[in-house]
Design a protein around this motif. Structure first.
Motif, PDB file in Angstrom:
ATOM      1  N   SER A   1       0.846  -1.189   0.000  1.00 21.44           N
ATOM      2  CA  SER A   1       0.000   0.000   0.000  1.00 21.44           C
ATOM      3  C   SER A   1       0.882   1.240   0.000  1.00 21.44           C
ATOM      4  O   SER A   1       2.113   1.135   0.044  1.00 21.44           O
ATOM      5  CB  SER A   1      -0.918   0.005   1.226  1.00 21.44           C
ATOM      6  OG  SER A   1      -0.126   0.091   2.410  1.00 21.44           O
TER       7      SER A   1
ATOM      8  N   THR B   1      -3.565   1.090  -2.783  1.00 25.94           N
ATOM      9  CA  THR B   1      -4.092   2.430  -2.534  1.00 25.94           C
ATOM     10  C   THR B   1      -4.379   3.170  -3.829  1.00 25.94           C
ATOM     11  O   THR B   1      -5.298   3.988  -3.888  1.00 25.94           O
ATOM     12  CB  THR B   1      -3.101   3.248  -1.677  1.00 25.94           C
ATOM     13  OG1 THR B   1      -2.632   2.445  -0.594  1.00 25.94           O
ATOM     14  CG2 THR B   1      -3.766   4.502  -1.116  1.00 25.94           C
TER      15      THR B   1
ATOM     16  N   GLU C   1      -7.343   4.483   2.232  1.00 30.13           N
ATOM     17  CA  GLU C   1      -8.133   3.435   1.578  1.00 30.13           C
ATOM     18  C   GLU C   1      -8.872   2.689   2.680  1.00 30.13           C
ATOM     19  O   GLU C   1      -8.620   2.874   3.874  1.00 30.13           O
ATOM     20  CB  GLU C   1      -7.233   2.484   0.783  1.00 30.13           C
ATOM     21  CG  GLU C   1      -6.167   1.786   1.613  1.00 30.13           C
ATOM     22  CD  GLU C   1      -5.601   0.538   0.947  1.00 30.13           C
ATOM     23  OE1 GLU C   1      -6.309  -0.487   0.959  1.00 30.13           O
ATOM     24  OE2 GLU C   1      -4.475   0.591   0.442  1.00 30.13           O
TER      25      GLU C   1
END
Length: 874
Positions: free
Chosen positions: A582, A644, A713
């Motif tokens: 991420s 993300t 997110e």
């Protein structure tokens, strides 16, 4: 729940109230008591954590009742969550009615069935009893006159700490004062290089370090410090002395220790994790309890002895009577006309059909509705079998629920086959990046790495890179040292002020440009060279695990991974192994958004290792001899899926064959559209997403790069099921990013070993993830970690609210809540769906007693889809 003490007559000698046991006895007690908490990993390697992992031999409902009685913690969804789910169409009330009828059919009661049903249906609306009814003097008078039911001592009991039943002169609870002291000492001992000065005598262990300093603690009175000065040097002996001094009965010792562990389950969980890491059993947890109970003794000594060792649950006759009047359509006059025996039966029924049971029925209906909706999605369509010969590329993704929407968008754009496998790709390694002397386990936290894989470069390039990296690290170290130095920090604002001010302004007003500039500046300065992996085994006595793989291990890991993916024939020209990670800024929970199967790390390194192994000629030759024939023009490459921003980043692309190059170019060509569509779908779920932004990619990057963004997110919120089967079962289904997907072909698993391994490994990971999200949603005050905006990173290991809270173990409010009043995550227990004949599932349950217990006790739910497409709930 805690049961009786594990001490037996053989190892305990009763001498009035004296506690007489050895160190081995206390170790057994503490090990048993520690089942009420779960290990807590440092937040830098945040790993999914099932807070009830020690309770799985008990039913979910038993644990729910015990937690409510002992800690006043509800783990069934609240009425407001249930009403919200009902409004959204997530609960079919028909299942609630069916659940009620099953309960009535399996329980005996001596009141008319129609009266019982009317009461139950009315109470299942989950509206609270009117306050004016509960405070009615007429009602209280009738309740006070009632004496036919002995329910004042009904319920589970627990041995709560004595400090929880005392208050000081200012009216403050003694247990809160005790917690404050324990938190302070835990922070000092566990600090991971955040403090400028380390705790003196830390190398001697927690208990001895504390004992050497406690006599100087100004927060304690002179009398309290004096009482601890001559305390035992050995933690288990200190515990023995405290338990004797507090007059804790032998049969209650384990429950008493449980009560103390549950007072600060986060700090106790960190001590438990450190104990496990040290390989010394529960030694550190023993020291923690010795410190805590010794402090309790010092604080409560003036108030001893006190009566009433047990904390008991009292039942309000008034509330039970009010329930019958409100939900049973009784008047007080009609109630008074009932005989004493009848009144007893009615009150007993209301006591049994309590709020916990009502919310349990709603949860089960919620889960059954979800299972019904999922089954309709999976079996309502005719599966499409993709022509394996026409597949241009096969892309293996982590089972993570965030991969599902991305895979679906990718498959729409061309002849691509996607595969699901746990994100560590079956290689149990610790990774060591270029120039680093440290390694990071990159596999599920319940497993231990078997091999250490190092990133290497040529000697000249490595030396140059290390010098640049050391310079960057030295600058950071110098800045930190100046902050913590008494004199140097006086000059620090003048030296660093202009740069930090510029950074703050740019990160606040132009976060994307600032982040890109800082990233490019660091990359330009470091200039990391091209690297290779040290895959060949290197004999070393300096490391606990082997560096590199033996020739046999290379083949075994490659074979096992390919079998787990179901990729043993019909290889495409290009096979892409996609780890995932991420991207976020100023986020203590950054690792919580990375790969749960990799222990809170990104999975790209593992993907690169496996891809490299599968490209080795000697590995392919050995695989061929065991029936796995990889075509010469098939090339394995590695990438990382940034969840993300929904992009693929290439991390290992060797020389490609002509067919593989064609597939690679095709993927690159469609990736902007795939990323756009996946981002548009995902961002629409974020409450702070502004639809006026027409470029989802730009907005996704803003979320990732803005240091004020509290929700870059959703992570794995709304996860609900784990589907184990062929991709054809789920292909073209919009599973809304709620499903873990693992490839499995029962036809290639005659022995059932593959299915057993999936359940034992990925199955456990997904259960832990699911229950962590569940717990953080239904009981955020106890299992969550509060609001990100008010958190404090402490000791370099975790977060607190303020400067003296428990070490918060769960997910923050922003990870599970849409708003202050609306949950985003649906707290459903994981539904595991297995695509296989019934006998495969029966064999699995018979052979795996731990998994069978999870299913029978309600920690996970189980369903199967047979080869004919028939769905069965187990």
């Amino acid at each position: 729940m805690s049961g009786t003490s594990v001490l037996t007559k053989e190892n305990v000698k009763r001498k009035n109230t004296k506690v007489d046991f050895q160190e081995s006895d206390i170790n057994v007690l503490i090990e048993s008591a520690s089942q009420v908490i779960a290990p807590l990993w440092p937040i830098s390697t945040f790993a999914a954590r099932n807070p009830w992992m020690g309770f799985e031999k008990k039913s979910f409902d038993q644990v729910a009742g015990w937690l409510k009685d002992t800690r006043d913690v509800d783990i069934y969804p609240s009425a407001s969550m249930i009403h919200s789910a009902k409004r959204k169409g997530e609960i079919d009330e028909a299942f609630v009615k069916m659940g009620l009828q099953r309960w009535l059919d399996t329980h005996s009661f001596n009141i008319p069935r129609d009266v019982a049903e009317r009461f139950c249906h009315a109470s299942l609306k989950l509206d609270p009893l009117p306050s004016n009814l509960l405070t009615s003097l007429k009602l209280k008078k009738v309740a006070d006159e009632f004496s036919g039911l002995n329910m004042d001592r009904i319920g589970n009991y627990s041995m709560q700490p004595i400090s929880s039943r005392l208050k000081n002169q200012d009216g403050e609870r003694v247990v809160d004062i005790l917690d404050y002291h324990v938190i302070k000492w835990c922070k000092l001992y566990l600090d991971d290089s955040q403090a400028g000065w380390t705790m003196p005598n830390r190398e001697q262990g927690f208990y001895r370090a504390w004992q050497s300093l406690i006599q100087y603690d100004p927060a304690l009175s002179k009398k309290q410090r004096k009482s601890l000065k001559s305390w035992s040097q050995e933690p288990h002996m200190a515990l023995k002395e405290v338990l004797f001094a507090l007059k804790i009965p032998e049969s209650e010792i384990q429950a008493y220790l449980e009560g103390h562990l549950l007072s600060l389950p986060g700090w106790a969980g960190m001590m438990l994790w450190r104990s496990q890491q040290s390989g010394q059993g529960h030694a550190l947890l023993t020291e923690y309890l010795a410190v805590r109970l010794s402090l309790e003794w010092a604080l409560v000594q003036p108030s001893l002895p006190i009566s009433g060792q047990r904390s008991e649950k009292e039942v309000s006759i008034t509330s039970l009577l009010a329930a019958w009047i409100h939900w049973g359509d009784f008047t007080i006059e009609e109630w008074s006309q009932l005989s004493a025996a009848e009144q007893t039966e009615y009150l007993s029924f209301a006591y049994r059909f309590d709020e916990k049971l009502r919310r349990k029925l709603w949860l089960e209906a919620w889960e059954q509705t979800h299972a019904n909706q999922l089954s309709q999605k999976l079996i309502a369509k005719q599966p499409k079998t993709k022509d394996k010969q026409s597949v241009l590329a096969q892309l293996a993704f982590c089972i993570d629920v965030r991969s599902e929407p991305f895979r679906r968008q990718l498959e729409k754009e061309g002849p691509f086959e996607t595969i699901g496998i746990a994100g560590f790709f079956g290689v149990p390694i610790a990774t060591s990046e270029l120039g680093s002397n440290h390694s990071h386990p990159s596999l599920p936290v319940m497993q231990k790495p078997q091999n250490r894989i190092k990133e290497i470069a040529s000697k000249n390039e490595l030396n140059s890179y290390q010098q640049r990296r050391q310079a960057a690290n030295s600058l950071s170290y110098t800045f930190k040292a100046m902050k913590q130095n008494i004199l140097a920090n006086l000059f620090l604002p003048e030296i660093s002020g202009p740069w930090l001010s510029l950074q703050m302004v740019s990160r606040s007003f132009v976060p994307r440009k600032a982040d890109r500039f800082i990233h490019n500046l660091r990359e330009t300065w470091l200039r990391k060279p091209n690297t290779k992996l040290m895959l060949n085994h290197v004999h070393s006595t300096k490391t606990e695990i082997a560096v590199g793989f033996s020739e046999e291990e290379k083949v075994n890991y490659a074979r096992q991974a390919l079998k787990m993916m179901g990729l043993t024939k019909n290889f495409a020209p290009l096979v892409v192994l996609c780890g995932h990670g991420s991207q976020s800024t100023n986020n203590p929970y950054a690792s919580a958004l990375d790969c749960g199967a990799c222990g809170g790390a990104a999975g790209g390194f593992n993907a690169r290792v496996l891809a490299t192994l599968c490209n080795l000629p000697e590995v392919r030759q050995e695989l061929s001899s065991s029936g796995i024939e990889i075509p010469r023009d098939t090339v394995f490459i590695a990438a990382e899926h940034n969840t993300t921003v929904d992009e693929l980043h290439w991390i290992y692309v060797p020389e490609l064959s002509e067919a593989a190059q064609e597939a690679f170019d095709r993927i690159e060509a469609i990736m902007p559209k795939v990323s756009h569509n996946a981002n548009a779908e995902r961002l629409a779920q974020l409450p702070n997403f502004q639809s006026k932004h027409k470029n989802p990619k730009a907005e996704a990057h803003r979320f990732a790069e803005d240091w004020s963004e509290i929700r870059p997110e959703w992570g794995l919120a709304r996860n609900a099921d784990f589907i184990i089967g062929q991709r054809e079962l789920t292909q073209d289904c919009d599973l809304e990013g709620r499903s873990f997907l693992h490839n499995y072909d029962w036809r290639q698993d005659e022995s059932g070993d593959l299915l057993a391994n999936i359940i034992a490994g990925p199955g456990t990971v997904t259960e832990w993830i699911n229950l962590q999200y569940y717990a953080s949603t239904v009981a955020p005050h106890y299992y969550g970690s509060g609001n990100k905006a008010t958190q404090t990173v402490t000791a370099g290991i975790g977060v607190m609210q303020g400067n003296a809270s428990d070490l918060l173990a769960g997910l923050p409010w922003q990870s599970v809540m849409q708003s202050d009043k609306e949950a985003y995550h649906s707290p459903l227990r994981l539904l595991i769906v297995i695509q296989a004949p019934k006998e495969y599932v029966v064999r699995l349950l018979n052979n795996d007693s731990a998994f069978r217990e999870k299913v029978q006790n309600g920690w996970v739910r189980l369903a199967s889809v047979d080869p004919e497409g028939h769905w069965e709930n187990w």
